[in-house]
Design a protein around this motif. Structure first.
Motif, mmCIF file in Angstrom:
data_model
loop_
_atom_site.group_PDB
_atom_site.id
_atom_site.type_symbol
_atom_site.label_atom_id
_atom_site.label_comp_id
_atom_site.label_asym_id
_atom_site.label_seq_id
_atom_site.Cartn_x
_atom_site.Cartn_y
_atom_site.Cartn_z
ATOM 1 N N UNK A 98 44.132 20.784 72.535
ATOM 2 C CA UNK A 98 43.681 19.510 71.377
ATOM 3 C C UNK A 98 43.108 18.893 72.594
ATOM 4 N N UNK A 99 41.921 17.931 72.150
ATOM 5 C CA UNK A 99 41.229 16.999 72.743
ATOM 6 C C UNK A 99 42.228 15.857 73.032
ATOM 7 N N UNK A 100 42.340 15.423 74.241
ATOM 8 C CA UNK A 100 42.699 14.369 74.453
ATOM 9 C C UNK A 100 42.809 13.273 74.841
ATOM 10 N N UNK A 101 43.397 11.641 74.345
ATOM 11 C CA UNK A 101 42.566 10.646 74.991
ATOM 12 C C UNK A 101 43.471 9.736 76.059
ATOM 13 N N UNK A 102 42.945 8.368 76.222
ATOM 14 C CA UNK A 102 43.695 7.528 77.218
ATOM 15 C C UNK A 102 43.067 6.858 77.034
ATOM 16 N N UNK A 108 44.410 -3.944 76.476
ATOM 17 C CA UNK A 108 44.816 -5.214 76.794
ATOM 18 C C UNK A 108 45.402 -6.760 76.493
ATOM 19 N N UNK A 109 45.806 -7.649 77.178
ATOM 20 C CA UNK A 109 46.484 -8.775 75.625
ATOM 21 C C UNK A 109 45.641 -9.350 75.201
ATOM 22 N N UNK A 110 45.114 -9.569 73.796
ATOM 23 C CA UNK A 110 44.482 -10.945 72.894
ATOM 24 C C UNK A 110 43.057 -9.438 72.206
ATOM 25 N N UNK A 111 43.479 -7.866 72.982
ATOM 26 C CA UNK A 111 42.282 -7.055 72.997
ATOM 27 C C UNK A 111 42.797 -6.218 72.231
ATOM 28 N N UNK A 112 41.170 -5.149 71.833
ATOM 29 C CA UNK A 112 41.237 -4.168 70.875
ATOM 30 C C UNK A 112 41.752 -2.830 72.057
ATOM 31 N N UNK A 113 41.849 -1.857 70.667
ATOM 32 C CA UNK A 113 41.965 -0.248 71.386
ATOM 33 C C UNK A 113 40.644 0.060 72.857
ATOM 34 N N UNK A 114 40.939 0.013 73.725
ATOM 35 C CA UNK A 114 39.258 0.839 74.358
ATOM 36 C C UNK A 114 40.002 2.160 75.228
ATOM 37 N N UNK A 115 39.399 3.132 74.849
ATOM 38 C CA UNK A 115 38.781 4.034 75.410
ATOM 39 C C UNK A 115 38.583 4.066 76.719
ATOM 40 N N UNK A 116 39.263 5.036 77.467
ATOM 41 C CA UNK A 116 39.352 5.303 78.732
ATOM 42 C C UNK A 116 38.792 6.501 79.254
ATOM 43 N N UNK A 143 37.098 16.124 82.060
ATOM 44 C CA UNK A 143 37.446 14.156 82.068
ATOM 45 C C UNK A 143 35.900 13.681 81.758
ATOM 46 N N UNK A 144 36.337 13.545 80.343
ATOM 47 C CA UNK A 144 35.080 12.592 80.832
ATOM 48 C C UNK A 144 35.136 10.758 80.786
ATOM 49 N N UNK A 145 34.631 9.679 81.535
ATOM 50 C CA UNK A 145 35.519 8.653 81.720
ATOM 51 C C UNK A 145 34.592 7.560 80.985
ATOM 52 N N UNK A 168 47.278 13.486 82.042
ATOM 53 C CA UNK A 168 47.736 12.155 83.406
ATOM 54 C C UNK A 168 46.396 11.348 83.592
ATOM 55 N N UNK A 169 46.875 9.486 83.639
ATOM 56 C CA UNK A 169 46.568 8.784 83.780
ATOM 57 C C UNK A 169 47.229 8.609 85.099
ATOM 58 N N UNK A 170 46.048 8.313 86.386
ATOM 59 C CA UNK A 170 46.289 7.948 87.599
ATOM 60 C C UNK A 170 45.293 6.225 88.392
ATOM 61 N N UNK A 171 46.372 6.305 89.737
ATOM 62 C CA UNK A 171 45.272 4.828 90.341
ATOM 63 C C UNK A 171 46.066 4.758 91.631
ATOM 64 N N UNK A 172 45.134 5.004 92.906
ATOM 65 C CA UNK A 172 45.655 5.051 93.707
ATOM 66 C C UNK A 172 46.072 3.632 94.358
#
Lengths: 113, 113
Positions: free
Chosen positions: B31-35, B39-47, B56-58, B75-79
């Motif tokens: 499949x194609x996968x998306x994150x 954000x509060x009061x905002x639309x859907x932003x593709x990450x 992976x494309x950012x 998987x979505x990550x942050x250090x």
């Protein structure tokens, strides 16, 4: 650069009346348009779509209209029901960008009994 | 039938802590996968989006990263989390070569404190 815009953050209508949600876009390469419905704390669910070769698509109480010259689409819900209360997102995609969806900011629809 | 699982449903993390959100899809392959993030009061932003294992494309520069170690795992990550990373994170999938049919997970509400 907001390519898909929903200028009305909220809309309130009476049960039984028509709800009209609007969406404008700027990218002339968009060739497929969708509407998603989202309840709080849930993921969006697909509602209805339209290809750029059409100007109208109907599915039960939901109709989407596309005006390519104006780069405008709208979602009509007739008759509106309290269960329709949700955030509605307009989305667009273009084959040239791998059909990734670009979403508008969403419109909160409230249908009052 | 295809299903998409996303967890956890809610998460409260201190600033500077790491993050790992997982998304898995069942009943389909390649499949194609998306994150996306809302954000509060905002639309859907593709990450991020991915068309295959390790690909992976950012879409926007940010404090987050994504990985696809298996065909149906994203998987979505942050250090180190920032306050601005708070939001509602949504994973989605679609079949390749189709310009419609995004299916979203139920989302993760992340609050960074």
């Amino acid at each position: 650069d907001q390519q898909v815009k929903q200028n009305s953050p909220s809309l309130s209508v009476q049960e039984g009346r028509i709800s009209i949600l609007n969406c404008d876009y700027t990218n002339s390469m968009f060739d497929y348009f969708l509407w998603y419905k989202k309840y709080p704390a849930e993921g969006p669910t697909f509602l209805i779509s339209i290809s750029s070769i059409k100007d109208k698509n109907e599915d039960g109480r939901f109709t989407v209209f596309l005006n390519k010259s104006a780069k405008h689409l709208s979602l009509h819900i007739v008759p509106s029901q309290p269960g329709d209360s949700a955030v509605y997102f307009c989305a667009a995609s273009a084959k040239t960008s791998g059909s990734r969806l670009t979403f508008g900011e969403g419109t909160q629809l409230t249908v009052n009994p | 039938s295809q299903t998409i699982h996303q967890w956890p449903a809610t998460l409260v993390q201190p600033v500077g802590s790491p993050l790992s959100l997982e998304c898995t899809v069942e009943g389909t392959s390649n499949p194609n996968l998306y994150w996306y993030r809302q954000a509060a009061g905002r639309g859907l932003q593709l990450l991020f989006y991915s068309v295959g294992i390790g690909q992976i494309s950012s879409e926007v520069p940010q404090n987050l990263s994504a990985s696809r170690p298996q065909d149906r795992q994203f998987i979505l990550s942050s250090k180190k989390l920032l306050l601005s990373d708070s939001g509602f994170y949504l994973c989605a999938w679609k079949r390749q070569l189709l310009n419609y049919g995004y299916t979203f997970g139920s989302g993760t509400r992340l609050t960074v404190v």
